[in-house]
Design an enzyme around this catalytic site. Structure first.
Site, PDB file in Angstrom:
ATOM      1  N   CYS A 164      30.173 147.807  74.741  1.00 60.59           N
ATOM      2  CA  CYS A 164      28.522 147.995  75.108  1.00 60.59           C
ATOM      3  C   CYS A 164      28.271 146.929  76.192  1.00 60.59           C
ATOM      4  CB  CYS A 164      27.927 147.443  73.839  1.00 60.59           C
ATOM      5  SG  CYS A 164      28.026 148.599  72.513  1.00 60.59           S
ATOM      6  N   HIS A 303      20.388 141.994  75.503  1.00 66.05           N
ATOM      7  CA  HIS A 303      21.144 143.025  74.830  1.00 66.05           C
ATOM      8  C   HIS A 303      20.287 143.652  73.680  1.00 66.05           C
ATOM      9  CE1 HIS A 303      24.756 145.200  74.088  1.00 66.05           C
ATOM     10  NE2 HIS A 303      25.021 144.671  73.020  1.00 66.05           N
ATOM     11  N   GLU A 314      22.160 136.082  70.533  1.00 70.11           N
ATOM     12  CA  GLU A 314      21.451 135.972  71.910  1.00 70.11           C
ATOM     13  C   GLU A 314      20.403 135.013  71.864  1.00 70.11           C
ATOM     14  OE1 GLU A 314      20.559 139.534  75.229  1.00 70.11           O
ATOM     15  OE2 GLU A 314      20.278 139.906  73.027  1.00 70.11           O
ATOM     16  N   LYS A 335      16.152 148.707  74.262  1.00 68.06           N
ATOM     17  CA  LYS A 335      16.640 149.383  73.062  1.00 68.06           C
ATOM     18  C   LYS A 335      15.877 149.822  71.943  1.00 68.06           C
ATOM     19  CE  LYS A 335      21.319 147.799  73.913  1.00 68.06           C
ATOM     20  NZ  LYS A 335      21.370 146.824  75.025  1.00 68.06           N
ATOM     21  N   HIS A 340      20.685 152.468  71.209  1.00 70.00           N
ATOM     22  CA  HIS A 340      21.710 151.443  71.989  1.00 70.00           C
ATOM     23  C   HIS A 340      22.675 152.557  72.868  1.00 70.00           C
ATOM     24  CE1 HIS A 340      24.696 148.943  73.185  1.00 70.00           C
ATOM     25  NE2 HIS A 340      25.036 148.200  72.046  1.00 70.00           N
ATOM     26  N   PHE A 399      31.778 144.789  71.724  1.00 71.85           N
ATOM     27  CA  PHE A 399      32.740 144.604  70.814  1.00 71.85           C
ATOM     28  C   PHE A 399      34.037 144.117  71.587  1.00 71.85           C
ATOM     29  CE2 PHE A 399      31.302 147.873  67.120  1.00 71.85           C
ATOM     30  CZ  PHE A 399      30.357 146.872  66.803  1.00 71.85           C
TER      31      PHE A 399
END
Length: 415
Positions: A164, A303, A314, A335, A340, A399
Site C-alpha cells: 500500500c 494513510h 499514524e 480513503k 483503499h 504490509f
C-alpha cells in the site's frame, strides 16, 4: 551541486468517486462516498459485501477492445489514468529526448483478476489451456511497460511493489530520478484492481476488511467504531518534470515536489511498529529532504485506512514528528470516500494533495461520528474546508513495514 527542482505538470485518475481528475476532485470537495455494494462478482455468499468500484467507465472505448483483451483490469485502469495525464500535460513527444523520459508505476498485487480466471480455466480444461497472454497480464510491471511502449518513453521503466506504499514510492522515486539528473520527464503513479473473489477472500481471512453493509459507516478512518478497510480499485498518474524543462515548454504547474522519505519498520509482516515509529521516521526523512521544518506543514493527507492499528499508530507518529504543532495540523483521509486502492492509493492521494494546495481546499474525512481519544487530531470531520495551505505531506504505509511520504509545496514561482 544544487538539486534540481521538480514539478507536477499533468495528472490523471480513475477511482471510485470519478473517472477524471476534475470529476474526482468535485466529488471529493462535495464529500461524496464512492463505496457501495459489490457488482463485479456475486458476493452474496461472502462476508464482505462492499467495495469502492470504478463506475461507468467504458475501457473498450478508451483503449480499444482488441487491446483490452490482452490486459488485466489493473493495467486497463492504469492506462486510462495515464492517457488523461499525458493529455493534460500537453507534452509534445516529437520534441522530447525520449531517452530522458521514463516511467515508474506501481501495483501492489498486479493481475489478480487474471490469476483467478486462469486458475479456473486451467482446473476445468487442463493447465496447458490457459491464455498465452496470462503471464504478461498478471505481472505487476506490465502497466509500466505498456505506458513506455504507448508513449515511447525509453528511459528508466520500473514498477515499485511495496504493497500500500507503492503509489507514493513511485512518485518519490520518480522525483529523485529527475532531481538527481537522470531524466527530465517521468510518468509515475499506481494502479490496482483487486475487487475479485480470491483477493477479497484473502483479505477477509486475515481480518483486514470491514464486513458491514452500510456504505457511509464502512470506511471511517479515525472513528472509534472503525473495523477494517474497504477495498477500492483505480489508478492515479502524475507527470513530473524538471522545473526548467517545464517552464521552457510553457507547461502549467500544479505543485512542486520538494521532499521524499522511504523506510521500513523491520517489525512485522502486517502490523505497524509500536507507536508508529517507522512512519514517524519516514515523515521526518521527507521533511529533512525538503529542508522544511515540521511547523511549516499545513495539511497531511493521511494513510488513514480505517483499521484499528493503522489509524492509532499514524496518529502517534504524527504527534512524534510534529509535537505541539500536531494540534494545529489538518489531517484527513480521502480513503473515507474512495476506500483503499492499495498500490494506487498514494498516487491518487498525491493528486488530491496537489489540488488541495492549488485550490486552498482541504478534503474532509467523511462518515465520522464517534471520536477516538487515540486519534486526537483535527481530521477535518465530514465537511471539507477552505484554507490557505502552502505545504502538505502525503503518507502511505504498506504490509511488510513499508513507509513512504512525499512533501508537496504550493506552486509559487521564485527566483
Amino acid at each position: 551541486m544544487e538539486k534540481r527542482r521538480v514539478v507536477i505538470t499533468g495528472m490523471g485518475t480513475v477511482n471510485p468517486v470519478g473517472n477524471t481528475v476534475s470529476d474526482s476532485w468535485a466529488a471529493v470537495k462535495a464529500g461524496t462516498c464512492g463505496i457501495g455494494p459489490i457488482t463485479r462478482y456475486d458476493a452474496s455468499e461472502m462476508k464482505v459485501k462492499l467495495a469502492g468500484e470504478v463506475k461507468n467507465l467504458d475501457l473498450d472505448a478508451l483503449l480499444g477492445k482488441r487491446e483490452t483483451k490482452k490486459m488485466d483490469r489493473f493495467t486497463q485502469l492504469s492506462l486510462a489514468a495515464a492517457d488523461e495525464c499525458m493529455s493534460d500535460a500537453g507534452l509534445d513527444r516529437e520534441k522530447e529526448n525520449l531517452n530522458r523520459c521514463g516511467v515508474i508505476f506501481s501495483s501492489g498485487i498486479g493481475g489478480f483478476e487474471t490469476v483467478g480466471q486462469a486458475h479456473q480455466r486451467g482446473s476445468e480444461r487442463g493447465w496447458d489451456s490457459v491464455s498465452p497472454f496470462m503471464i504478461p497480464m498478471i505481472i505487476s510491471n506490465m502497466a509500466a511497460g505498456h505506458m513506455a511502449i504507448r508513449y515511447g518513453f525509453k528511459g528508466m521503466c520500473s514498477c515499485v511493489v511495496t504493497a500500500c506504499a507503492g503509489g507514493t514510492n513511485a512518485v518519490g522515486d520518480a522525483f529523485r530520478h529527475i532531481r538527481d539528473g537522470y531524466a527530465e520527464v517521468m510518468l509515475c503513479g499506481g494502479g490496482e484492481a483487486a475487487i475479485t473473489p480470491l483477493a477479497m477472500g484473502g483479505f477477509t481471512a486475515m481480518k483486514a476488511l470491514h464486513e458491514g453493509s452500510a456504505p457511509l459507516r464502512a470506511s471511517i478512518p479515525f472513528d472509534k467504531e472503525r473495523s477494517g478497510f474497504v477495498m477500492g480499485e483505480g489508478a492515479g498518474a502524475l507527470l513530473l518534470e524538471e522545473l526548467g524543462h517545464a517552464q521552457a515548454r510553457g507547461a502549467k504547474i500544479y505543485a512542486e515536489v520538494v521532499g521524499y522519505g522511504a523506510n521500513c519498520d523491520a517489525h512485522h509482516i502486517t502490523a505497524p511498529a509500536p507507536g508508529g515509529a517507522g512512519g514517524a521516521a519516514c515523515m521526518g526523512q521527507a521533511l529533512a529532504d525538503a529542508g522544511i521544518a515540521p511547523q511549516a506543514v499545513d495539511y497531511i493527507n493521511a494513510h488513514g485506512t480505517s483499521t484499528a492499528l493503522n489509524d492509532e499508530s499514524e496518529t502517534a507518529a504524527i504527534h512524534t514528528v510534529f509535537g505541539d504543532h500536531a494540534g494545529k495540523l489538518m489531517v484527513s483521509s480521502t480513503k473515507s470516500m474512495t476506500g483503499h486502492l492499495l498500490g494506487a492509493a498514494g498516487a491518487v492521494e498525491a493528486i488530491f494533495t496537489a489540488l488541495a494546495l492549488g485550490e486552498g481546499f482541504v478534503p474532509a474525512t467523511i462518515g465520522y461520528q464517534v471520536p477516538d481519544p487515540a486519534c486526537d487530531l483535527d481530521i477535518v470531520p465530514n465537511q471539507g474546508r477552505a484554507a490557505e495551505i502552502k505545504v502538505a505531506l502525503s503518507n502511505s504505509l504498506g504490509f511488510g513495514g513499508h513507509n513512504a511520504a512525499v512533501v508537496l509545496k504550493k506552486w509559487e514561482a521564485r527566483l
